[in-house]
Design an enzyme around this catalytic site. Structure first.
Site, PDB file in Angstrom:
ATOM      1  N   ARG A   1       2.803  -1.873  -3.089  1.00 42.72           N
ATOM      2  CA  ARG A   1       1.945  -2.098  -4.250  1.00 42.72           C
ATOM      3  C   ARG A   1       1.467  -3.560  -4.248  1.00 42.72           C
ATOM      4  O   ARG A   1       2.075  -4.419  -3.607  1.00 42.72           O
ATOM      5  CB  ARG A   1       2.773  -1.815  -5.501  1.00 42.72           C
ATOM      6  CG  ARG A   1       1.998  -1.872  -6.808  1.00 42.72           C
ATOM      7  CD  ARG A   1       2.810  -1.139  -7.858  1.00 42.72           C
ATOM      8  NE  ARG A   1       2.428  -1.381  -9.227  1.00 42.72           N
ATOM      9  CZ  ARG A   1       1.400  -0.820  -9.840  1.00 42.72           C
ATOM     10  NH1 ARG A   1       0.604  -0.009  -9.181  1.00 42.72           N
ATOM     11  NH2 ARG A   1       1.157  -1.044 -11.106  1.00 42.72           N
TER      12      ARG A   1
ATOM     13  N   ASP B   1      -1.786  -3.987 -14.961  1.00 37.65           N
ATOM     14  CA  ASP B   1      -0.536  -3.236 -15.173  1.00 37.65           C
ATOM     15  C   ASP B   1       0.608  -4.155 -15.612  1.00 37.65           C
ATOM     16  O   ASP B   1       1.682  -3.682 -15.971  1.00 37.65           O
ATOM     17  CB  ASP B   1      -0.156  -2.453 -13.911  1.00 37.65           C
ATOM     18  CG  ASP B   1      -0.747  -1.042 -13.921  1.00 37.65           C
ATOM     19  OD1 ASP B   1      -1.201  -0.599 -14.996  1.00 37.65           O
ATOM     20  OD2 ASP B   1      -0.752  -0.390 -12.863  1.00 37.65           O
TER      21      ASP B   1
ATOM     22  N   SER C   1       4.558   0.149 -12.774  1.00 36.15           N
ATOM     23  CA  SER C   1       3.691   1.288 -12.454  1.00 36.15           C
ATOM     24  C   SER C   1       4.277   2.564 -13.043  1.00 36.15           C
ATOM     25  O   SER C   1       5.438   2.587 -13.459  1.00 36.15           O
ATOM     26  CB  SER C   1       3.607   1.400 -10.931  1.00 36.15           C
ATOM     27  OG  SER C   1       2.977   2.584 -10.553  1.00 36.15           O
ATOM     28  N   SER C   2       3.471   3.609 -13.059  1.00 34.89           N
ATOM     29  CA  SER C   2       3.990   4.936 -13.419  1.00 34.89           C
ATOM     30  C   SER C   2       3.896   5.879 -12.223  1.00 34.89           C
ATOM     31  O   SER C   2       4.198   7.060 -12.352  1.00 34.89           O
ATOM     32  CB  SER C   2       3.172   5.527 -14.569  1.00 34.89           C
ATOM     33  OG  SER C   2       3.253   4.701 -15.701  1.00 34.89           O
TER      34      SER C   2
ATOM     35  N   ASN D   1      -6.100   1.032  -9.185  1.00 30.44           N
ATOM     36  CA  ASN D   1      -5.930   1.052 -10.645  1.00 30.44           C
ATOM     37  C   ASN D   1      -7.127   1.717 -11.320  1.00 30.44           C
ATOM     38  O   ASN D   1      -7.330   2.902 -11.132  1.00 30.44           O
ATOM     39  CB  ASN D   1      -5.639  -0.339 -11.218  1.00 30.44           C
ATOM     40  CG  ASN D   1      -4.996  -0.233 -12.608  1.00 30.44           C
ATOM     41  OD1 ASN D   1      -4.399   0.788 -12.938  1.00 30.44           O
ATOM     42  ND2 ASN D   1      -5.118  -1.245 -13.423  1.00 30.44           N
TER      43      ASN D   1
ATOM     44  N   GLY E   1      -2.351   7.158 -14.385  1.00 32.68           N
ATOM     45  CA  GLY E   1      -1.657   6.141 -15.186  1.00 32.68           C
ATOM     46  C   GLY E   1      -0.346   6.639 -15.765  1.00 32.68           C
ATOM     47  O   GLY E   1       0.448   7.293 -15.085  1.00 32.68           O
TER      48      GLY E   1
ATOM     49  N   THR F   1      -6.260   6.760  -9.603  1.00 32.49           N
ATOM     50  CA  THR F   1      -5.227   6.645  -8.613  1.00 32.49           C
ATOM     51  C   THR F   1      -5.374   7.911  -7.811  1.00 32.49           C
ATOM     52  O   THR F   1      -6.117   8.796  -8.181  1.00 32.49           O
ATOM     53  CB  THR F   1      -3.862   6.575  -9.352  1.00 32.49           C
ATOM     54  OG1 THR F   1      -3.784   5.316 -10.020  1.00 32.49           O
ATOM     55  CG2 THR F   1      -2.660   6.738  -8.453  1.00 32.49           C
TER      56      THR F   1
END
Ligand code: GLY
Length: 563
Positions: A102, A417, A446-447, A395, A468, A375
């Site tokens: 990431r 984020d 992050s999710s 994003n 998200g 995403t």
């Protein structure tokens, strides 16, 4: 018999999304059965890139790398080599591993970089333009995976993506929608005009999108590997554009980028083991936390769309999102009580606070006491039980909007984020907590939740999604529908989805919603309801006996392929 059961289920559960195939029928882009390999991605050209590499003798890692580069071309609104991602993989007989590539905060970033002198957030600064950009990690991650596990030469694996960028692709409805939404941002950065516009006019649905500069950049990477991006002419172009636009990215950031190997988060749900992405993703922690809470109820007897089931699931989601804001951040910088958050005892303490009849705002206890919009996602599983699941992103739609001139690279806006300030909301409305404040080199929370479910030592489900904060609840509910309610994989994905993230305080239910008596009952329980798509496009693969079943979410324009 199977068809009859299926029809019975549809008629007893009128809220299933439209189903174009009954079991046994094979022809659908979204649905496939096979034995040797299964691929589900959010783009037909990317699935076909994976297929091509498999047919050339590639293993699942070659396939995953080919898909990743291809989807960067096919979905420039969702992901790209200017972004980053997470990947979970499993090799038969071994325990799963997680890779974090990431984006990281640039070394010249600082906690208050998005605030004005009076401490107020400067609107849009973390979301648009060069200041929103984190140090990209996608290329480093993919090259590392390829070098460690791939069989075919990098040039072969990247060829489908290069061809797609050079020959072009037809602009499909989802891409056109994103272009229209972001037209004004894209216009601000002239390199976009060459790609997404014709004579100053936004390209239309059905027009050909050719990305010649991107094809050239991909060719450089195919020749030089990681250094083709992080050094030389490509990195010089990135840094030059960052300087020109007043950004803080530097060659030191690109030189210092490191992919991180992480220990996956592990939990259980009724005889199944679940492996998912650990922090800096909040996904794995909260998928397991929510499932732990729900394991204490007999949801199966209640029924999948019973208002009480929806209520209990929503309360568990809300409690998890409260904890997300309070406790989650990058564990390389912050102490996060992961063991507590995923412990069964902590789940039981939350369960005790849930009222079976009405919605209450739940603020869990301190888990330390129990201490121990866009995403993309794809999944690949082969007949031996090897798995790669990966979620990748820039994003928001088209990230920061900045396209680096001459390279075709669109830079991410992943800095959004982070918490720009404690209590501020990010693009997805998630509340920023102190553990997610900006620090140089830190990774934003992050999710993204690439996840693999095992029965004993066999992977039986591999999945993930974009969208998200909704990613983790969509992944969780697909697992719940499949394991708890025994629905087919396809039904598990097609059921109406819902999501509660504490703040904003409403239950988001996708259209067409539930039957009106259920909606009324939920309102009586105290829920504010908003009918709105969750945006998830789950890409999943189940292994049932020797068969691999792939489902690419019918809400999207992806494709499942298997043989
Ligand atoms: N950028 C969305 C996420 O990582 O959750």
């Amino acid at each position: 018999m199977k068809v009859l059961l299926y029809l019975l289920l549809i008629s007893s559960c009128s809220h299933l999304r439209s189903v174009d195939l009954a079991p046994g029928e094979k022809k659908s882009d979204h649905y496939s059965r096979g034995r040797k390999i299964m691929i589900t991605t959010q783009g037909p050209a990317s699935t076909l890139a994976g297929k091509k590499i498999f047919e050339l003798g590639g293993n699942i890692y070659d396939v995953a790398v080919a898909i990743s580069f291809a989807i960067s071309v096919e979905r420039p609104q969702s992901t790209g080599i200017g972004g980053g991602g997470f990947l979970l993989h499993h090799q038969k007989g071994k325990t799963p591993k997680a890779l974090d590539f990431r984006e990281r905060a640039p070394h010249r970033s600082s906690e208050k970089m998005y605030l004005d002198k009076s401490g107020q957030e400067i609107k849009g600064l973390s979301r648009k333009g060069i200041k929103s950009v984190g140090v990209p990690g996608l290329v480093a991650g993919l090259i590392q995976i390829h070098e460690s596990y791939g069989l075919l030469p990098l040039k072969t694996v990247m060829k489908p993506a290069i061809n797609l960028a050079r020959n072009g692709l037809e602009i499909y409805p989802e891409l056109f929608r994103a272009l229209k939404i972001k037209e004004s941002v894209l216009r601000k950065f002239p390199a976009n005009l060459k790609v997404f516009f014709t004579k100053g006019k936004l390209k239309q649905k059905g027009d050909l999108l050719v990305q010649k500069d991107l094809a050239r950049t991909l060719e450089i990477i195919a020749r030089k590997g990681s250094s083709g991006f992080y050094k030389g002419e490509v990195s010089r172009a990135i840094i030059l554009e960052s300087k020109r636009l007043g950004g803080i990215l530097s060659q030191k950031d690109l030189d210092g980028y490191r992919v991180k190997s992480r220990e996956p988060i592990k939990g259980t749900y009724r005889n199944h083991s679940i492996f998912s992405m650990p922090p800096p993703s909040s996904g794995g922690v909260h998928i397991i936390q929510i499932l732990n809470i729900l394991e204490g109820y007999d949801l199966k007897t209640l029924g999948v769309q019973n208002p009480k089931t929806i209520h209990l699931v929503s309360q568990a989601m809300q409690a998890a999102f409260y904890d997300r804001a309070m406790y989650l951040g990058d564990t390389d910088f912050e102490k996060v009580p992961v063991t507590g958050l995923i412990s069964k005892k902590y789940a039981s303490s939350i369960r005790k606070k849930i009222d079976q009849e009405k919605f209450l705002e739940l603020k869990g206890e301190d888990p330390n006491f129990y201490e121990s919009l866009e995403t993309t996602h794809f999944s690949v599983m082969d007949g031996d039980g090897n798995v790669v699941v990966s979620t990748q992103t820039i994003n928001g739609y088209f990230g920061s909007g900045v396209m680096v001139p001459g390279t075709g690279i669109i830079l991410n806006n992943e800095m959004d984020d982070f918490a720009t300030k404690v209590g501020n909301l990010n693009l997805f409305g998630a509340v920023g907590g102190s553990k997610n404040l900006i620090r140089p080199k830190k990774t934003p929370l992050s999710s993204m939740s690439p996840t693999i479910v095992f029965k004993k030592d066999k992977p039986i489900l591999a999945l993930g999604s974009p969208s998200g904060t909704k990613i983790l609840t969509c992944v969780m509910s697909t697992i719940l529908n499949y394991l708890e309610f025994g629905l087919s994989l396809r039904q598990s994905q097609e059921l109406v989805r819902y999501h509660h993230q504490w703040k904003p305080n409403f239950l988001r239910i996708e259209k067409p919603g539930f039957k009106s008596s259920t909606m009324r009952k939920l309102e009586d329980m105290g829920y504010a309801i908003k009918e709105k798509s969750l945006g998830c496009k789950v890409q999943s693969i189940a292994r049932e006996g020797d068969e691999l079943i792939g489902v690419s979410d019918l809400r999207g324009q992806g494709m499942a392929w298997g043989i």
